[in-house]
Structures are given as C-alpha cells and as structure tokens.
Design an enzyme around this catalytic site. Structure first.
Site, mmCIF file in Angstrom:
data_model
loop_
_atom_site.group_PDB
_atom_site.id
_atom_site.type_symbol
_atom_site.label_atom_id
_atom_site.label_comp_id
_atom_site.label_asym_id
_atom_site.label_seq_id
_atom_site.Cartn_x
_atom_site.Cartn_y
_atom_site.Cartn_z
ATOM 1 N N SER A 188 0.854 -1.192 0.000
ATOM 2 C CA SER A 188 0.000 0.000 0.000
ATOM 3 C C SER A 188 0.884 1.234 0.000
ATOM 4 O O SER A 188 2.041 1.187 0.436
ATOM 5 C CB SER A 188 -0.858 0.021 1.269
ATOM 6 O OG SER A 188 -1.488 1.273 1.424
ATOM 7 N N TYR A 201 -1.669 -1.291 10.664
ATOM 8 C CA TYR A 201 -1.835 -1.688 9.255
ATOM 9 C C TYR A 201 -0.671 -1.158 8.406
ATOM 10 O O TYR A 201 -0.056 -1.908 7.634
ATOM 11 C CB TYR A 201 -3.169 -1.132 8.757
ATOM 12 C CG TYR A 201 -3.415 -1.254 7.270
ATOM 13 C CD1 TYR A 201 -4.023 -2.385 6.722
ATOM 14 C CD2 TYR A 201 -3.078 -0.212 6.397
ATOM 15 C CE1 TYR A 201 -4.264 -2.477 5.361
ATOM 16 C CE2 TYR A 201 -3.316 -0.300 5.039
ATOM 17 C CZ TYR A 201 -3.906 -1.430 4.521
ATOM 18 O OH TYR A 201 -4.149 -1.521 3.168
HETATM 19 P P1 NAD Z 1 -11.314 -6.166 0.426
HETATM 20 O O1 NAD Z 1 -11.951 -6.042 1.736
HETATM 21 O O2 NAD Z 1 -12.187 -6.357 -0.756
HETATM 22 O O3 NAD Z 1 -10.256 -7.358 0.409
HETATM 23 C C1 NAD Z 1 -9.547 -7.792 1.538
HETATM 24 C C2 NAD Z 1 -9.895 -9.243 1.744
HETATM 25 O O4 NAD Z 1 -9.049 -9.812 2.730
HETATM 26 C C3 NAD Z 1 -11.310 -9.464 2.237
HETATM 27 O O5 NAD Z 1 -12.202 -9.653 1.178
HETATM 28 C C4 NAD Z 1 -11.213 -10.689 3.130
HETATM 29 O O6 NAD Z 1 -11.830 -11.836 2.586
HETATM 30 C C5 NAD Z 1 -9.711 -10.916 3.253
HETATM 31 N N1 NAD Z 1 -9.354 -11.092 4.652
HETATM 32 C C6 NAD Z 1 -9.440 -10.180 5.641
HETATM 33 N N2 NAD Z 1 -9.070 -10.725 6.811
HETATM 34 C C7 NAD Z 1 -8.771 -12.033 6.560
HETATM 35 C C8 NAD Z 1 -8.358 -13.129 7.371
HETATM 36 N N3 NAD Z 1 -8.176 -12.983 8.675
HETATM 37 N N4 NAD Z 1 -8.161 -14.317 6.757
HETATM 38 C C9 NAD Z 1 -8.357 -14.474 5.433
HETATM 39 N N5 NAD Z 1 -8.727 -13.467 4.613
HETATM 40 C C10 NAD Z 1 -8.946 -12.263 5.180
HETATM 41 O O7 NAD Z 1 -10.416 -4.862 0.246
HETATM 42 P P2 NAD Z 1 -9.262 -4.450 -0.800
HETATM 43 O O8 NAD Z 1 -9.103 -3.008 -0.598
HETATM 44 O O9 NAD Z 1 -9.506 -4.983 -2.139
HETATM 45 O O10 NAD Z 1 -7.973 -5.151 -0.177
HETATM 46 C C11 NAD Z 1 -7.077 -5.937 -0.925
HETATM 47 C C12 NAD Z 1 -5.656 -5.528 -0.622
HETATM 48 O O11 NAD Z 1 -5.446 -4.204 -1.090
HETATM 49 C C13 NAD Z 1 -5.310 -5.526 0.863
HETATM 50 O O12 NAD Z 1 -4.017 -6.089 1.030
HETATM 51 C C14 NAD Z 1 -5.252 -4.052 1.195
HETATM 52 O O13 NAD Z 1 -4.381 -3.789 2.269
HETATM 53 C C15 NAD Z 1 -4.731 -3.490 -0.105
HETATM 54 N N6 NAD Z 1 -4.922 -2.063 -0.269
HETATM 55 C C16 NAD Z 1 -6.166 -1.523 -0.339
HETATM 56 C C17 NAD Z 1 -6.306 -0.153 -0.489
HETATM 57 C C18 NAD Z 1 -7.655 0.500 -0.564
HETATM 58 O O14 NAD Z 1 -7.755 1.717 -0.516
HETATM 59 N N7 NAD Z 1 -8.724 -0.257 -0.701
HETATM 60 C C19 NAD Z 1 -5.174 0.663 -0.578
HETATM 61 C C20 NAD Z 1 -3.925 0.087 -0.514
HETATM 62 C C21 NAD Z 1 -3.808 -1.275 -0.361
#
Ligand code: NAD
Ligand code: MG
Length: 295
Positions: A188, A201
């Site tokens: 991120s 985080y």
């Molecule tokens: P999202 O909520 O759609 O995806 C995250 C997924 O992680 C969830 O769907 C869930 O099933 C899974 N998860 C959470 N806790 C878990 C656990 N204990 N065991 C197994 N699975 C688990 O959200 P997203 O934003 O698509 O996230 C995907 C990645 O992108 C993450 O690594 C997040 O840190 C990263 N990210 C997101 C953003 C943003 O703004 N959305 C920014 C930077 C990085």
C-alpha cells in the site's frame, strides 16, 4: 469502465462525495454505494495467462475480485481464498466460470500457520499446482484517535493476517511452484506515507515491501519472481469497514486524481507482473496510486 476512448483519467471513475456509509469487518461488496467496478463489463483478456493456476487471497471482493476476473479472462484457473464473505466469493466464482475457467472457493481465517497450510494444501489438491500466488488479503482495523488504542491484541492480529500469513503461505506453497511461477504481494502507499490512525496496518504494509524485496532474491535461483503492488485509495469493502462515514463520503478526494481508484484499475498491474511480459521485473514495487509518490 470504458477503456478504449481517450479520456481524462480523472473522469474514468466516480468522484466523491459518496453516500455516507460504514460497515463492520470484514465488509461486503453488496453493502457499498456506489458498487465498485471490478472490470466485469470492461476487462478483455489476450490469453496472457493461458492455462496457469492462480491462488489469490482476499479474492472475494475489491482488488482481489478484479484480479480474479482479469486472470480468468487471460486464461487462468483461479483459487479464491477469503475470510467468510460467502456471497461475495460466490459472485467472484461465477465471474471466473463465466470466463470459461475453473474456480474453487477456500474460506478461512489466515491468522494462523495451520490455516495457511490448509489453504495451500486444499488449493494444490484442487488444481495440482500453483503458478501464480497473489497474497492480497488484509485486515485494516477501525481508525483510532490515540496511539494507545492500538492494543496488543489488535496489533498482533493485524500482523498475523497481513504479513505473517505471507511468510507461511509462501513457505507451504513453494513445493507446488515450478520455475516460471510468480508471487505478487499487495502492499500500500501506507508503506511510504503511514497514517497514524491505522499505524498497525501501515507498519505491516512496510514489512510487506521489505519481505517482497528480500523474497525475490531468495527465490530467483528457483526461477520464481516476486513483486509488489502498492495501491493508493481504492473503493472497496476494506475502506468502508475501517474509516468513519464522514471520511468515506470524501474518500479519494485528496488524490491527484480527485477520486479513488476502482478495483478494475488495479488488475492490469497484477496481470503484467504475472505474465511473461514482465520476465525481467523482479523485486519491484509497482505503485498504482493516482500520482502520490511512493517514498
Ligand atoms: P477487500 O476487503 O475487498 O479485500 C480484503 C480481503 O481480505 C477481504 O475480502 C477478506 O476476505 C480478506 N481477509 C481479511 N481478513 C482475513 C483473514 N483474517 N483471513 C483471510 N482473509 C482475510 O479490500 P481491498 O481493498 O480490495 O484489499 C485488498 C488488498 O489491497 C489488501 O491487502 C489491502 O491492504 C490493499 N490495499 C487496499 C487499499 C484500498 O484503498 N482499498 C489501498 C492500498 C492497499
Ligand atoms: Mg471481502
């Protein structure tokens, strides 16, 4: 999202303000307004991942779902790992199968070594091997006002889910990965510009960058490349279950793009890093931040 026409990128996704909204962990896609765009109507594959096997964690929703759709349309079978959002996961499965590829669901909490081992074993049993491993699952707790609110239980859980699981999943997956396989880890912009309200985080995201750089050196001898994607703000369930309603209403407003990314805009980075087209890219961090610099 229509990609063919020339358009200002700032106008290629919805801009804030969004309806004020908040969800509880883990957050579900169907509860979001507006619904995120995962490339359902726009992503067109070119056979770049023909007959590969991909295992994607957090593939039920958000970035993971967009990557699953793109990989399937590029010709890959997809293992969909997720926590417990069965409805979201089934929709991703449906989309993978609609692309003519095999999908399998692997629910489970990845906060322990045993669960990570089980995931890999189940995926290897279902598909026979793992060619593309995308470590994308993460937990982002509610924002805190004071540092002291980040208690031991929360910090340890965040580290277990976000970074320790990557060590475990990779360790268990390696026997199933041949030369030419790839690992892609989701970090991120928080690795470089940490927000104090989610410092647990952010610290895991920094660790993921360091982990991935080192892992790429550890594994290239076996013909396995490792890279990282570092997204900026993306409109996903993770966001609305972490930030308060008033922040979600303005999510992405401070981006140079004046809006958050849609998950669909992340998928091409993961396709690039998975395909042979990035054969000389290894140990790299690919930012998809809308213009906020990494570092
Ligand atoms: P999202 O909520 O759609 O995806 C995250 C997924 O992680 C969830 O769907 C869930 O099933 C899974 N998860 C959470 N806790 C878990 C656990 N204990 N065991 C197994 N699975 C688990 O959200 P997203 O934003 O698509 O996230 C995907 C990645 O992108 C993450 O690594 C997040 O840190 C990263 N990210 C997101 C953003 C943003 O703004 N959305 C920014 C930077 C990085
Ligand atoms: Mg989800």
């Amino acid at each position: 999202m229509k990609q063919a026409a020339m358009k200002d990128p700032k106008d290629l996704g919805q801009k804030p303000p969004f309806p004020a909204q908040e969800q509880e962990y883990p957050g579900v896609e169907s509860g979001m307004q507006p619904r995120p765009d995962h490339g359902e109507t726009s992503y067109r594959g070119l056979g770049r991942l023909k007959d590969r096997v991909a295992l994607i964690t957090g593939a039920d929703s958000g970035i993971g779902r967009a990557v699953a759709i793109a990989y399937a349309r590029e010709g890959a079978d997809v293992g969909i790992a997720y926590l417990n959002e069965h409805e979201d996961a089934n929709e991703t499965k449906r989309l993978v199968e609609e692309a003519g590829r095999k999908a399998a669901l692997f629910p489970g909490d990845l906060s322990s070594d045993a669960a990570c081992k089980k995931l890999v074993e189940d995926a290897a049993k279902a598909f026979g091997r793992i060619d593309i491993l995308v470590n994308n699952a993460a937990e982002q707790g509610k924002t805190v006002e004071n540092f002291e609110e980040l208690d031991a239980e929360r910090v340890e859980r965040t580290f277990r889910v976000n970074i320790l699981a990557m060590f475990h999943i990779v360790r268990h997956a390696l026997p199933h990965m041949k030369p030419g396989s790839v690992i892609i880890n989701t970090s991120s912009i928080q690795a470089y510009q940490p927000s104090p309200e989610i410092l647990d985080y952010a610290a895991t995201k920094g660790a993921i960058v360091t982990f991935s750089k080192g892992l790429s050196q550890a594994l290239i001898g076996r013909g396995i490349r490792v890279n990282t994607v570092a997204p900026g703000p993306v409109w996903t369930p993770l966001v609305v279950q972490s930030f308060p309603a008033n922040k979600n209403a303005r999510f992405g407003e401070n981006s140079p793009m004046e809006r958050p990314a849609q998950p669909a805009e992340l998928a091409p980075a993961y396709v690039f890093l998975a395909s042979n087209e990035s054969s000389y890219v290894n140990g790299e961090v690919l930012g998809v931040t809308g213009g906020k610099p990494l570092g």
